[in-house]
Structures are given as C-alpha cells and as structure tokens.
Design an enzyme around this catalytic site. Structure first.
Site, short mmCIF file in Angstrom:
data_model
loop_
_atom_site.label_atom_id
_atom_site.label_comp_id
_atom_site.label_asym_id
_atom_site.label_seq_id
_atom_site.Cartn_x
_atom_site.Cartn_y
_atom_site.Cartn_z
N ASP A 182 -10.59 2.46 -2.92
CA ASP A 182 -11.13 2.38 -1.70
C ASP A 182 -12.37 2.37 -1.60
O ASP A 182 -13.34 2.22 -0.76
CB ASP A 182 -10.48 2.96 -0.66
CG ASP A 182 -9.31 2.81 0.37
OD1 ASP A 182 -9.24 1.31 -0.36
OD2 ASP A 182 -7.95 3.64 0.78
N ASP A 237 0.78 -0.87 0.20
CA ASP A 237 -0.12 0.14 -0.07
C ASP A 237 0.64 1.76 -0.09
O ASP A 237 1.99 1.45 0.22
CB ASP A 237 -0.80 -0.07 1.03
CG ASP A 237 -2.11 1.13 0.64
OD1 ASP A 237 -2.22 1.80 0.49
OD2 ASP A 237 -3.23 0.19 1.97
N MET A 238 0.05 2.13 0.10
CA MET A 238 1.39 3.89 -0.47
C MET A 238 0.00 5.29 -0.51
O MET A 238 -0.61 5.06 -0.97
CB MET A 238 1.81 3.81 -1.92
CG MET A 238 3.04 4.74 -1.69
SD MET A 238 1.93 6.44 -1.96
CE MET A 238 3.20 7.59 -1.94
N ASN A 239 -0.14 5.13 1.01
CA ASN A 239 -1.29 6.24 1.03
C ASN A 239 -1.76 7.48 1.41
O ASN A 239 -1.66 8.62 1.64
CB ASN A 239 -1.72 5.60 2.73
CG ASN A 239 -2.47 4.04 2.36
OD1 ASN A 239 -3.91 4.25 1.65
ND2 ASN A 239 -2.59 3.49 2.80
C1 DGJ Z 1 -5.64 2.23 1.73
C2 DGJ Z 1 -6.43 0.95 1.50
O1 DGJ Z 1 -6.61 1.31 -0.32
C3 DGJ Z 1 -7.04 -0.33 1.86
O2 DGJ Z 1 -7.64 -0.70 1.25
C4 DGJ Z 1 -6.00 -0.20 3.48
O3 DGJ Z 1 -5.09 -1.41 2.91
C5 DGJ Z 1 -6.31 0.89 4.26
N1 DGJ Z 1 -5.29 1.34 3.28
C6 DGJ Z 1 -5.55 0.68 5.05
O4 DGJ Z 1 -4.69 1.72 5.78
#
Ligand code: DGJ
Length: 730
Positions: free
Chosen positions: A551, A481-483
C-alpha cells in the site's frame, strides 16, 4: 533420470543442473540426510558424519550399545519428535492419546517421471511425461504403528530446483493427533551460515535483513492466518562471504499463503538444521484412520552464483512452473486504479472523467476499487454485501462497464471476499459466518471480521454473490483483497477438539474459491492483494500472476520493498503504480518521472486522478506508456539484476533487465541523495554479450566495457532524480 537410487547402499541422489541432494537409508532403516550443495557425484557422503561417543545424548532402543549412534547428532532427512533427537523436528504426533513419540524407519520408495501434485494445494507443475522432471517418493513408517509418512521430492533438472512436500497416511485403525507436520527439514553438518530473511509491516513489506545465526533456534514465522506483511515465507541460508554475484546460498520458499514457520537451529556441534511448514502453534489436526494429511510444498534452490543466481532460479521456476494464468506471457494491461484517486468518494462522473483521461493517454484498463457495493461508503461497513450500489454509481455495473469499454478500456473490479462488516446485511442475517469465540467480543481490525471460509456453505454464499456481479458485466480483472490478520478463530460447524484445524482449512477454502473463480472465468486476470503485500507468497502465484506489492506507493520506499520482493518472486508478479505527490503514505515528493521508473519495475499502472494532472505530467504519462509498451517483454520476462542495494548504497539504487538473447538491456537508477561537488556514480551492467557492441543514447560501447569498466550515471539534477537507459545490441 534426475534421481539415482543405489539400492545396495541405500542411497538416493537427486541431481539438478548445478546441485546435488542426497539421503541414505542406514543399517537401522533411519533415513539420514547426507548432502545438499554444489553438484557432485553420487558417492556415499555419509562418511562426513563424525563418529564420536554420544552416550550422553541417547541411542534409539534397537541400537543398544553403539554409543556413537545418536539421532541427536545425526543429520536426518525428516526428524521426528520422541526418539532422542532434541532439535527442531519435522513432525510431532500423538498415537493412542499418549505422549507424542514417533520412530520413523524406511519402508519403500518409488521414482516417477513428471511432478507429483498436491490435491487442493498449489504446487509447481510439469508437462505430462516431460523429460528432466522426476518425482521421488520415499515412504517412512513408524516402527510400532501403521502410520506412514510419504516424503515427496520434485526434481527439476534444468530449472535447478528441488521441491518437497509430505503426506501423512494413517492406517493405525484409530485417529492420530498431528501436532506438527513440517513440509521439509534439511541438515547441514557444517558451521557458519548466515540467515537472510524479509521482515516488514503494513506499507513496508519484505525488508531484507542479514544476520549471523546464534546457537539455538531462530524463527521466522506468521501466526496471522496469512503469510503476512511481517515475515515473508522465504528464507535464505548463506555463507558469510556470499555477495550478489559470488558465493553459496540456499533459498527456501513456502508455496503456501497462511500461517507458517521457518526455524533454523544451530546445535551443540554447530550443525545447522532448517525446517519449514505450517505454523504448529495453533495447529492440531485429527487424522482419522484411513485418511491422509498433506503438508504444502517448499521450493528449494542452492546457488553457487551468489544471490543473483538464486533469485534467477526462483524467478524463472515460479514464472514457468507455478504461474498458470493465461496472462503470464501477455502484456499486462496498463491500468488506472481509482483507490488513491477517490477512495470511497466517487460517482459515475468522477470515474468516467478518470476513464476518459486514461483512454486519451493510451492506458488499457480502469479498475474500480473498494466502495462500489452495499452501503460501503467508508471502511466501517458493508463488507459481505456484494450487491452493486446503483444509487452511488448512477447506473448498473453493466452500463458503467459498457461506457468504459466504449472508450477502448477494459474494466477491473475489487473484492474482499473473505471479510464481513458487523454493519452489513450479511452479518445481520448470518452472524455465525464470522470467526468469533462464543461469549467473547471479537478482535476487530479495520472494523471488520473474518468469514469462516473453512465452511463450504460460507464459501458457496460468497461465490454465488461474486459470480452474480461478474456475470452481469464485462469484467476481465479482479483484485482479490484481504485486509486483516486473523484472530479468535472458532468455527461454529467444526466439532470440539478440531478447532486447531481451522486456519489450515481456511487456506484450503481460499484456494478452492480462487480455483472456482478461475474455472468459471478462465481468462480472468486475478491480482492478489492483502492490505498491499500481506500475502505476497508463492502459493498465491499459482492463482494470481500479479500481486499488489504494497500500500506504500512512495517511489523511494518502494525501492526497498521491490528490492526485497525480487529475491524470490518474478518481476512480472510485482504490481506497482504511479501515485500523486505529496505521497499519501509518507508525504514525500518525488519527480513524476521517478515514480514511473519505479512502477515500471513490475506490472505497471497508475493510481491517481489522471484528469487532475498538469499538461507536463500528462506528457510524461504518454512517454511512460510508450516506453512500457515498447519494452514490456524485456521487463516482464528478461533476466533481472539488482545492480546496487538500497541498503548499502545510500546515493543510488539501480537495477536492470536483460533480454534472454542479450540483444537489449534496460538499466534504471534512482538517486536517493544529493551532494554538492558530486561523486561519480559508476554502475556495472550485467548479463550483456561481452563481445557485442551496444548503443546507449547514440553512443557505442562494447558489452565488456559496460560490464567491466561500467557506465557513468548522469549527475542528478534534483531530489530523487532518476534515469532509465536502454542498451541495444548493434
Ligand atoms: C487495501 C489495498 O491494498 C488497497 O489497494 C485498497 O484496495 C484498499 N485495501 C481498499 O480498501
């Protein structure tokens, strides 16, 4: 050979199954672009350049009084800044600290069997010595200095795809400042194109938009350090009358996962130029003497068979030639992910309850998402501390995985390797590992900072921590992941004056980390993710055969997201899950059946607490799992058709898959509106064998009838009702 070089006339003609691409070295050594379009012969298409007095636009120094020769009008293969072409350019560079000016002329060329590779970067591949795949390298040189620009072309005859990349080689004896190095440029000397692109936001990615092109520059780009939720690095130039089945269009996909820029300029005589490459906004690369810089690959498709023809070529080429994972042809595990089921609030018992239910319902895998490490009990802390929180789990990772495995399920784990929380042991120990401009407080997003993975020591630190966890237990899947978007980049280790290199070095670092991960665990199923689909690009597919698409798990909004994604990317790469209702992102309520039908559009799974489902929904899960197992081959590798568009038809969105030999087809439809006194919804199947007889629900139809006459969909019985039909050839 797919590349024809006619030395006398200076013509390079690239031929694929249905397209032709041509360039020509003119009498001044300038490389002109002369043709890209439907397949034709190797005639010299420079006759289409109109000679007219262009005295007001300027002529290059050696042209003298030939006033019809102006680079501001001529179609050029790789235009550069500083020699009288005022349109968008491929390249801009400073030599000797002077004002940027280049004058590239033809130097040499070679044709090679097979496909070029790009060191450290993802690119499409071919078998060693494979017939029908050729590389053309054309080398241009600055007229005054030993600066060489290698234009690379990969020609895939059967796949109908041409790739482009550029390597800049500095032999000038001193450093050169590269201010812009696009991976490609293409000129169309005709007027009247439209642009199709895919914009979005977090939880609503890849929304298709089609617009006429105005004169001047139109830009689709990201400067977020990722390809982004906001604009996908994939654009299409299309004729006005092009539809799903008919007409010409030309797609460009950037095989890169960082900041990018696609620009389209309609010039003073209505010609259209498109350039695509790394975003030059914060880019400045100091290229030392005897060094090379590689601009990543762009993949191009020209289709005369509408958007379907274009998408088919991209989907197939990416599936066959870009995705390397051993998982590409295997049935992907039907998984349950605990994110929307528990968020951070889980313990061993909660997870095992979901796992036991998953096993009973016939699923394949449990994925443990965010929250299993350090003090990560909410999204304000803990990132970077990749140490299993055994207190929370009540056991070691090894024990948990073993318990899950004992139920007949495999196990997957979430990581966010590129990030750090300020409230973490990692940050307390190594604050310089994070991007931060000295003396300024950093821009935070989701309360986290970005690790400077352009640095080898940072990469090694994170890798070592990840490997420890992965070595400990039987983990067969990783969700990477990379948020957040990247901002305030400053690398403590790069010398002053080189900070313009960081964002690209970051992406190179990311690719290296993924490569190391896959080298160490060759059978790992890697799923890409970036706050959903913020890094859904062709570059990522080289490492991850599937990517979490968004998401947003609402089945109805997913129709548009998945519709947009299907224009370039294989359906097997679209990761999609059934979640609970009311939906956590938008509160909408949809039938369980419909959620399953939408999620089966790609790599299928669940993201809810299975143990809390009603008996009726559990029965539906069993039906969905059975259906997916029986039909995954058609869904994963069949030909995909967009039957109706959610942007045009507000009552029903339909799509279908057809097996390669047309022996079976599946058509799915979701009703997005309801009416009293209903209208007949007739859909036309596509891609069937016209002469064959197909059976649907016990009734027989010819392929011709289903494709030309069509099929009447059942009348919807409730909000967001849906159906999934299977046609089997008799
Ligand atoms: C963003 C991802 O798209 C989600 O599916 C989940 O893994 C969250 N991050 C977790 O922090």
């Amino acid at each position: 050979m797919a590349v024809i070089y006619q030395e006398k006339s200076g013509l390079f003609t690239l031929q694929t199954k249905t397209t032709t691409y041509q360039m020509k070295v003119d009498k001044y050594g300038v490389l002109l672009h002369t043709y890209y379009g439907p397949k034709t012969d190797a005639s010299d298409y420079s006759y289409l350049i109109m000679p007219a007095d262009r005295g007001y636009s300027g002529q290059p120094g050696d042209v003298q009084d030939e006033r019809t020769y102006s680079l501001d009008f001529y179609p050029r293969e790789y235009p550069v800044y500083g020699n009288g072409d005022y349109r968008i350019v491929g390249m801009k560079a400073n030599l000797k600290g002077q004002v940027p000016a280049l004058d590239l002329r033809y130097h040499s060329s070679r044709v090679m069997k097979g496909k070029y590779r790009l060191e450290g970067l993802p690119s499409m591949f071919a078998e060693e010595g494979e017939d029908g795949v050729d590389t053309l390298e054309v080398v241009l040189k600055d007229r005054y200095e030993d600066l060489y620009v290698h234009l690379l072309y990969g020609v895939y005859e059967e796949d109908d795809v041409i790739t482009r990349a550029v390597r800049v080689e500095n032999c000038t004896g001193q450093a050169v400042e590269l201010k812009r190095v696009m991976s490609m440029s293409v000129d169309f000397t005709e007027r009247g194109f439209e642009l199709v692109h895919f914009y979005g936001k977090h939880a609503m990615e890849r929304q298709m938009e089609r617009q006429a092109l105005p004169h001047g520059i139109t830009e689709i780009s990201s400067r977020r350090g990722t390809s982004s939720h906001h604009h996908n690095p994939f654009v299409v130039l299309t004729r006005k009358d092009t539809t799903e089945d008919h007409g010409e269009c030309c797609g460009f996909a950037f095989v890169y996962s960082g900041s990018f820029k696609a620009q389209i300029e309609v010039d003073q005589i209505h010609q259209t130029r498109l350039t695509m490459g790394i975003n030059d906004e914060e880019f400045c690369w100091k290229l030392e003497d005897q060094e090379s810089f590689i601009a990543p690959e762009v993949c191009m498709v020209y289709s005369e068979e509408g958007f379907t023809g274009m998408s088919r070529r991209f989907q197939k080429a990416f599936y066959r030639r870009l995705i390397r994972s051993p998982w590409k042809d295997r049935m992907r595990p039907i998984l349950v992910n605990n994110w929307e089921a528990t968020y951070f609030d889980f313990d061993r018992e909660k997870l095992m309850k979901i796992a036991r239910q998953a096993s009973e319902l016939g699923l394949d895998m449990l994925v443990l998402d965010d929250g299993w490490f350090g003090k990560r009990n909410n999204d304000n802390c803990g990132l970077g501390d990749w140490v299993v929180n055994e207190d929370k789990l009540g056991c070691s990772m090894k024990e948990l995985v073993q318990e899950v495995n004992d139920l007949g399920l495999s196990f997957g784990l979430w990581f966010e390797p590129e990030m750090v929380s300020e409230d973490s042991d990692l940050y307390r120990e190594h604050p310089d590992f994070a991007f931060q401009i000295p003396g300024r407080s950093p821009v935070r997003s989701r309360n986290q900072l970005v690790l400077d993975i352009s640095r080898k020591d940072v990469r090694e630190y994170v890798e070592e921590r990840m490997f420890r966890v992965l070595d400990e237990a039987n983990i067969v899947y990783v969700k990477w992941d990379m948020n957040r978007s990247i901002e305030n980049v400053y690398s403590a280790l790069l010398p002053e004056g080189s900070q313009g290199e960081i964002l690209h070095r970051y992406v190179l670092g990311l690719y290296e980390m993924m490569e190391h991960l896959l080298e160490r665990y060759p059978n790992l199923l890697l799923e890409g993710c970036s706050g959903g689909g913020g890094r859904f690009d062709a570059g990522m597919l080289y490492y991850a055969p599937q990517i979490w698409c968004s998401d947003n798990t609402d089945a109805v909004e997913r129709l548009k997201i998945q519709y947009g994604t299907s224009f370039a990317y294989p359906m097997s790469s679209i990761s999609a899950h059934v979640s609970v209702c009311p939906n956590h992102q938008n509160g909408r309520v949809t039938p369980f059946k419909t959620r399953g039908i939408c999620a089966m559009q790609g790599a299928f799974g669940y993201e809810l607490d299975l143990s809390k489902l009603s008996d009726e929904d559990k029965e539906e899960v069993r039906r969905q799992v059975k259906f997916y197992r029986e039909n995954y081959q058609v869904i994963q590798s069949g030909d995909y058709y967009r039957i109706t568009s959610p942007w045009e038809n507000h009552d029903v969105t339909a799509w279908s898959y057809v097996a390669q030999d047309a022996s079976k087809a599946i058509l799915a439809a979701v009703f997005t509106d309801l009416h009293g006194n209903p209208v007949a919804e007739r859909v036309r199947w596509r891609g069937l064998d016209e002469k064959a007889v197909y059976e649907i629900d016990g009734r027989e139809y010819t392929g011709a009838a289903l494709m030309h006459g069509g099929y009447l969909l059942p009348v919807p019985q409730c909000n967001y009702d849906s159906c999934m039909l299977v046609a089997v050839r008799k």
